[in-house]
Design an enzyme around this catalytic site. Structure first.
Site, mmCIF file in Angstrom:
data_model
loop_
_atom_site.group_PDB
_atom_site.id
_atom_site.type_symbol
_atom_site.label_atom_id
_atom_site.label_comp_id
_atom_site.label_asym_id
_atom_site.label_seq_id
_atom_site.Cartn_x
_atom_site.Cartn_y
_atom_site.Cartn_z
ATOM 1 N N ASP A 92 -15.785 -31.935 10.119
ATOM 2 C CA ASP A 92 -16.970 -30.869 9.294
ATOM 3 C C ASP A 92 -16.221 -30.830 8.859
ATOM 4 O OD1 ASP A 92 -14.783 -28.847 9.808
ATOM 5 O OD2 ASP A 92 -15.169 -27.902 10.971
ATOM 6 N N GLY A 94 -15.058 -27.797 7.122
ATOM 7 C CA GLY A 94 -15.067 -26.867 6.470
ATOM 8 C C GLY A 94 -15.891 -25.546 5.934
ATOM 9 N N GLY A 95 -17.220 -26.191 5.674
ATOM 10 C CA GLY A 95 -17.875 -24.636 5.192
ATOM 11 C C GLY A 95 -18.077 -23.643 6.212
ATOM 12 N N TYR A 96 -18.629 -24.170 7.550
ATOM 13 C CA TYR A 96 -19.092 -22.742 8.321
ATOM 14 C C TYR A 96 -17.600 -21.872 8.784
ATOM 15 C CZ TYR A 96 -20.499 -21.839 12.904
ATOM 16 O OH TYR A 96 -21.124 -20.251 13.359
ATOM 17 N N ASP A 146 -21.336 -28.095 2.552
ATOM 18 C CA ASP A 146 -23.416 -27.481 2.516
ATOM 19 C C ASP A 146 -22.641 -25.880 2.576
ATOM 20 O OD1 ASP A 146 -21.869 -27.465 5.322
ATOM 21 O OD2 ASP A 146 -23.879 -27.741 6.272
ATOM 22 N N GLN A 194 -30.576 -29.059 6.103
ATOM 23 C CA GLN A 194 -30.693 -26.994 6.035
ATOM 24 C C GLN A 194 -31.397 -26.788 6.144
ATOM 25 O OE1 GLN A 194 -28.117 -25.524 7.621
ATOM 26 N NE2 GLN A 194 -25.783 -25.940 6.979
ATOM 27 N N ASP A 271 -21.259 -31.761 19.066
ATOM 28 C CA ASP A 271 -20.467 -31.231 19.116
ATOM 29 C C ASP A 271 -20.481 -29.230 19.803
ATOM 30 O OD1 ASP A 271 -20.463 -29.941 15.849
ATOM 31 O OD2 ASP A 271 -18.418 -29.117 16.460
ATOM 32 N N HIS A 340 -11.690 -30.117 33.069
ATOM 33 C CA HIS A 340 -13.108 -29.901 33.808
ATOM 34 C C HIS A 340 -14.496 -29.864 32.907
ATOM 35 C CE1 HIS A 340 -16.113 -29.273 36.991
ATOM 36 N NE2 HIS A 340 -16.161 -27.908 36.208
#
Lengths: 376, 376
Positions: A92, A94-96, A146, A194, A271, A340
């Site tokens: 990703d 890193g924005g989030y 973003d 977005q 993901d 699992h």
């Protein structure tokens, strides 16, 4: 990177595809286990490969940038070598994570300044810098930098944020296209749609991104607290605009039911931390529904965790044993549960692919979204 | 159970042997990983078998009695089935754990009353009861219920404690010999030599126990704080008295050097929490010495953990990677370290067996006790 659209479902918008990367081919729809800081928590790399049948994993740029940091990753020859994972990796941007550091981060046109959650040190992520960082990590698939606005978010903020995300995207593409793969293999950049929960913004963003013709496209800013129906609505709207001959990645989604519904809308890649995070809390996803392994009711249940799922841990260990491990706070509990749940998530997308191929996806999906979310 | 003395070293008292149990044959000298509460902490049963090459594991009666408890273990068909470990299991008698509960336990002739460390509930362990409990757990090798006096301990207390341990031993044998295997296979009882660090008490105890002619014998009450030289002295004194045609088990010992020295004195079996406990703290035993994986010095060391050791985790993961996992407090760090350390301990006894067989044990041992304990 090459995407081949192998087939499309007749009764839904579900698709079958193949993504070829320098580290192997991925069958879509696919779920990507999250390996935050160079490890899928509690799971060995060998188990990812042999038990879970993971085809691609995700790394978090923010976390990897702070620890172990780029100098070590570069000396190791990239994240694949550092962690001994030879399959494809997506990072990703890193924005989030950075936006989650509310209070310590500052968003400007140039980029985002933030403080490390570990030692408080100050750093700046810019679109250009984040391209360079992901190249250094060595990801096969790199995400654009973003802004991911929160939910709820007023229209004006969402629109201004989206405009900046588009300006940042141009800077990402410019940087990415004038640099080359760091370790001798090809990397590819996915832009991110977005626009919050505003159809006109989502449409505008999807059209802007479709026009770029990148090798794959992502949908961000969903599953951040909005009602599920709005998430599906936005996903469908965007999927209908994004090119059909490129893979579509719905970021951070979700429950088994969310994944099946989004596959039906035309999403190819997913993901989520849910399978591993919930596993560590004793919550198992099974082919029959959800089990809370902290519950007394499993105390004397000596049947395997989930015979229908197959795989080593799910057919070897009993519910009573795993319940005992959680009751005794033994590490092996979260370990078994993590393997699992990831085995389950990979089974889910494998079954989805099979049903798409056989033309039975829609009926199967409708049955499964009920069955998988019930509490056992 | 059948013990075969395969050979004796010419230059030391080291021995090569084979212990046949209902769940398989054990080559001695052997180290037994400790599986406290039905799990060798952080290690999967499959890894014990394939990576670590464990031939027998140990369970703790005190812990298993409290959690999951006998009703569940019995319904499961014993500990082997409950935890899915098909190799031999030895259980301690719970004595050592119970005596550690200083303040909440009371020792009388009848037995020991104690309070659970989990919920404060009150329980009594008697020699007879502990035989029944271990039969229910389903251990292949069952340990006598003894008192393990602390160090230091005055002569009078040590002598009185030993006398009671011998009276308890008679009760253990009587109960054991008038009951039968719980799940259709043979179990065997090992008495335990006590006597603190007093040679005359140790001699008396060893002679008493040798005279019983049980199928195997243990040495308890060592490695409880006494100087290492005294531990070796007591071990040698006892080994010289115990029958040569029965296996000898030195309980709770120890460091790699302790194990090699005790093998040289005629000990055949060992157990210790050290490899797994230290692993969780980032301390690795390697063929070249000891490594603290929390140390900055491994940050840029991309060589495998221990190439000389062999085995999956030790040759796959780099020191820099494992150091990163510990620095980031990731579960995979303790997991890898636990497998590594147990692989090392099983390698150590396997190498000892090879050198005994080849007649080169003493020289190898003398070199190794230096090499293995140095800090890298």
């Amino acid at each position: 990177m090459k995407f081949t659209l192998v087939g499309t479902d007749l009764h839904s918008k579900a698709r079958l595809g193949q993504v070829e990367t320098a580290h192997g081919t991925i069958e879509t729809p696919i779920f990507m286990p999250v390996g935050t800081v160079g490890t899928v928590k509690a799971v060995q790399q060998r188990e990812l490969q042999t038990d879970i049948d993971a085809q691609i994993i995700l790394g978090n740029t923010y976390h990897l940038f702070l620890r172990p940091g780029l100098p070590i990753l570069e000396k190791a020859g990239g994240l694949h070598r550092f962690m001994n994972w030879n399959g494809p990796i997506l990072t990703d941007s890193g924005g989030y994570q950075v936006y989650s550091l509310a209070g310590t981060r500052k968003i400007k046109e140039e980029g985002v300044t933030f403080r490390s959650h570990i030692d408080g040190s100050k750093h700046t992520f810019t679109p250009e810098g984040v391209m360079d960082i992901q190249r250094s990590i060595g990801a096969d698939i790199i995400m654009a930098f973003d802004e991911c606005p929160p939910y709820p978010c007023d229209f004006r903020y969402a629109r201004e944020s989206l405009d900046m995300t588009h300006r940042w995207l141009k800077r990402c593409c410019d940087r990415f296209d004038t640099t080359s793969g760091r370790y001798g293999y090809e990397q590819t950049l996915f832009p991110i749609v977005q626009g919050g929960v505003y159809p006109e913004l989502r449409r505008h963003s999807a059209e802007t991104i479709a026009a770029l013709g990148r090798e794959g496209n992502a949908i961000g800013g969903l599953s951040v607290g909005e009602p599920t129906e709005q998430m599906y609505e936005m996903t469908e709207l965007v999927c209908d605009i994004l090119p059909t001959d490129k893979p579509r990645y719905l970021m951070g989604v979700g429950t088994p039911a969310n994944i099946l519904e989004a596959i039906a809308l035309g999403v190819d890649m997913f993901d989520c931390v849910m399978p591993t995070r919930n596993a560590r809390n004793g919550m198992l996803f099974t082919t029959q529904g959800i089990m809370n392994m902290r519950n007394e009711k499993w105390k004397n249940d000596f049947t395997p965790l989930d015979e229908g799922l197959g795989g080593h841990v799910s057919t070897t260990y009993s519910r009573a044993y795993v319940r005992h491990l959680f009751a005794s706070k033994e590490m092996l509990g979260p370990q078994i549960a993590s393997i699992h749940n990831l085995t389950f998530y990979l089974w889910l997308v494998r079954e989805a692919r099979r049903h798409i191929q056989e033309g039975t996806f829609l009926a199967w999906k409708n049955q499964m979204v009920e069955q998988l979310m019930r509490r056992l």
